[in-house]
Motif scaffolding. Structure first.
Motif, PDB file in Angstrom:
ATOM      1  N   GLY A  19      -7.403   2.465   0.725  1.00 34.35           N
ATOM      2  CA  GLY A  19      -6.313   1.850   1.468  1.00 34.35           C
ATOM      3  C   GLY A  19      -5.312   1.157   0.555  1.00 34.35           C
ATOM      4  N   PHE A  20      -5.793   0.615  -0.540  1.00 32.60           N
ATOM      5  CA  PHE A  20      -4.924  -0.054  -1.512  1.00 32.60           C
ATOM      6  C   PHE A  20      -4.273   0.954  -2.459  1.00 32.60           C
ATOM      7  CE2 PHE A  20      -3.995  -2.330  -5.425  1.00 32.60           C
ATOM      8  CZ  PHE A  20      -3.330  -3.449  -4.954  1.00 32.60           C
ATOM      9  N   VAL A  21      -5.079   1.812  -3.057  1.00 30.73           N
ATOM     10  CA  VAL A  21      -4.598   2.736  -4.085  1.00 30.73           C
ATOM     11  C   VAL A  21      -3.642   3.783  -3.508  1.00 30.73           C
ATOM     12  CG1 VAL A  21      -5.346   4.490  -5.759  1.00 30.73           C
ATOM     13  CG2 VAL A  21      -6.585   2.348  -5.570  1.00 30.73           C
ATOM     14  N   SER A  22      -3.777   4.107  -2.233  1.00 31.64           N
ATOM     15  CA  SER A  22      -2.921   5.137  -1.638  1.00 31.64           C
ATOM     16  C   SER A  22      -1.526   4.629  -1.280  1.00 31.64           C
ATOM     17  CB  SER A  22      -3.597   5.734  -0.404  1.00 31.64           C
ATOM     18  OG  SER A  22      -3.724   4.757   0.614  1.00 31.64           O
ATOM     19  N   VAL A  23      -1.273   3.341  -1.455  1.00 29.29           N
ATOM     20  CA  VAL A  23       0.052   2.772  -1.173  1.00 29.29           C
ATOM     21  C   VAL A  23       0.679   2.338  -2.504  1.00 29.29           C
ATOM     22  CG1 VAL A  23       1.346   1.003   0.086  1.00 29.29           C
ATOM     23  CG2 VAL A  23      -0.723   1.993   1.099  1.00 29.29           C
ATOM     24  N   ILE A  24       1.580   3.144  -3.002  1.00 31.44           N
ATOM     25  CA  ILE A  24       2.180   2.918  -4.326  1.00 31.44           C
ATOM     26  C   ILE A  24       2.777   1.519  -4.451  1.00 31.44           C
ATOM     27  CG2 ILE A  24       4.060   3.643  -5.866  1.00 31.44           C
ATOM     28  CD1 ILE A  24       3.520   6.533  -4.872  1.00 31.44           C
ATOM     29  N   ASP A  25       3.439   1.048  -3.410  1.00 26.40           N
ATOM     30  CA  ASP A  25       4.088  -0.265  -3.485  1.00 26.40           C
ATOM     31  C   ASP A  25       3.097  -1.404  -3.732  1.00 26.40           C
ATOM     32  OD1 ASP A  25       6.755   0.535  -3.187  1.00 26.40           O
ATOM     33  OD2 ASP A  25       6.605   0.546  -1.005  1.00 26.40           O
ATOM     34  N   LEU A  26       1.817  -1.201  -3.420  1.00 27.50           N
ATOM     35  CA  LEU A  26       0.816  -2.243  -3.643  1.00 27.50           C
ATOM     36  C   LEU A  26       0.385  -2.331  -5.105  1.00 27.50           C
ATOM     37  CD1 LEU A  26      -1.448  -1.798  -0.477  1.00 27.50           C
ATOM     38  CD2 LEU A  26       0.338  -3.512  -0.877  1.00 27.50           C
ATOM     39  N   TRP A  27       0.243  -1.171  -5.777  1.00 22.98           N
ATOM     40  CA  TRP A  27      -0.283  -1.210  -7.140  1.00 22.98           C
ATOM     41  C   TRP A  27       0.760  -1.025  -8.240  1.00 22.98           C
ATOM     42  CZ3 TRP A  27       0.270   3.434  -9.657  1.00 22.98           C
ATOM     43  CH2 TRP A  27       0.275   4.605  -8.884  1.00 22.98           C
ATOM     44  N   PHE A 135      -4.489  -3.429 -16.178  1.00 20.35           N
ATOM     45  CA  PHE A 135      -4.036  -2.801 -14.938  1.00 20.35           C
ATOM     46  C   PHE A 135      -5.200  -2.639 -13.957  1.00 20.35           C
ATOM     47  CE2 PHE A 135      -1.999   1.260 -13.042  1.00 20.35           C
ATOM     48  CZ  PHE A 135      -1.308   0.527 -12.098  1.00 20.35           C
ATOM     49  N   SER A 136      -6.330  -2.125 -14.440  1.00 17.36           N
ATOM     50  CA  SER A 136      -7.509  -1.935 -13.586  1.00 17.36           C
ATOM     51  C   SER A 136      -8.026  -3.265 -13.043  1.00 17.36           C
ATOM     52  CB  SER A 136      -8.624  -1.231 -14.361  1.00 17.36           C
ATOM     53  OG  SER A 136      -8.213   0.049 -14.781  1.00 17.36           O
ATOM     54  N   GLN A 141      -8.681  -7.395  -8.773  1.00 15.16           N
ATOM     55  CA  GLN A 141      -8.439  -8.740  -8.244  1.00 15.16           C
ATOM     56  C   GLN A 141      -7.729  -8.690  -6.910  1.00 15.16           C
ATOM     57  OE1 GLN A 141      -9.637 -11.696  -9.292  1.00 15.16           O
ATOM     58  NE2 GLN A 141     -10.784 -10.382 -10.675  1.00 15.16           N
ATOM     59  N   ASN A 142      -6.760  -7.793  -6.778  1.00 17.00           N
ATOM     60  CA  ASN A 142      -6.048  -7.658  -5.508  1.00 17.00           C
ATOM     61  C   ASN A 142      -6.978  -7.151  -4.408  1.00 17.00           C
ATOM     62  OD1 ASN A 142      -2.838  -7.960  -5.367  1.00 17.00           O
ATOM     63  ND2 ASN A 142      -3.509  -7.621  -7.464  1.00 17.00           N
ATOM     64  N   LEU A 143      -7.864  -6.253  -4.745  1.00 14.10           N
ATOM     65  CA  LEU A 143      -8.832  -5.756  -3.760  1.00 14.10           C
ATOM     66  C   LEU A 143      -9.786  -6.856  -3.323  1.00 14.10           C
ATOM     67  CD1 LEU A 143      -9.547  -2.275  -5.283  1.00 14.10           C
ATOM     68  CD2 LEU A 143      -8.755  -2.678  -2.949  1.00 14.10           C
TER      69      LEU A 143
END
Length: 147
Positions: A19-27, A135-136, A141-143
């Motif tokens: 859900g996080f990785v599939s939204v470019i604007d998040l990462w 980056f990872s 941390q965001n997750l």
């Protein structure tokens, strides 16, 4: 080619990672030195960030071409320098290793081309692995915050 690979085990479901990785604007804003990004279409974005290679500090503009969105496990991409002669690739890979536990792996590989390539590639040998870890870890941390 300089490559960085970093894995993290997170107490988060693979669905949340996807859900996080599939939204470019998040990462996209989590890359070290981030300045901006522009989504061109579903498969292409342009990233701008400041690099600090010790002797060289530059604004880098990269075109990122998404090669695959393989839900819920993998996003892979190629990189091409727009203002500097760089090529590369990378991916995020997630695998569920237990109930509510996911191993997330980030990979980034970059190679400079052109007249300054020998010098820049020598500097990239330590920069790319460090950037991959940062980056990872930022994604992790965001997750964890969203959990």
């Amino acid at each position: 080619m300089s490559e960085g690979l970093h894995s993290i085990i997170l107490p988060v479901s693979i669905e949340n990672v996807w859900g996080f990785v599939s939204v470019i604007d998040l990462w996209a804003p989590l890359v070290p030195g981030y300045i901006s990004h522009e989504i061109i279409n579903d498969e292409t974005l342009v990233w701008e960030f400041k690099s600090d290679l010790g002797l060289m500090k530059k604004k880098i503009k990269l075109e990122v071409d998404i090669l695959e969105w393989n839900e819920p496990n993998k996003v892979s991409f190629n990189l091409r320098g727009l203002n500097e002669k760089f090529d590369g690739y990378g991916y995020f890979f997630a695998e569920q290793i237990g109930k509510g536990q996911t191993k997330m792996t980030g990979c980034l590989a970059i190679m400079a081309k052109g007249a300054k390539a020998p010098i820049v590639n020598a500097l990239l040998k330590s920069y790319v692995p460090q950037m991959t870890v940062e980056f990872s870890e930022a994604i992790a941390q965001n997750l964890l915050v969203q959990k």
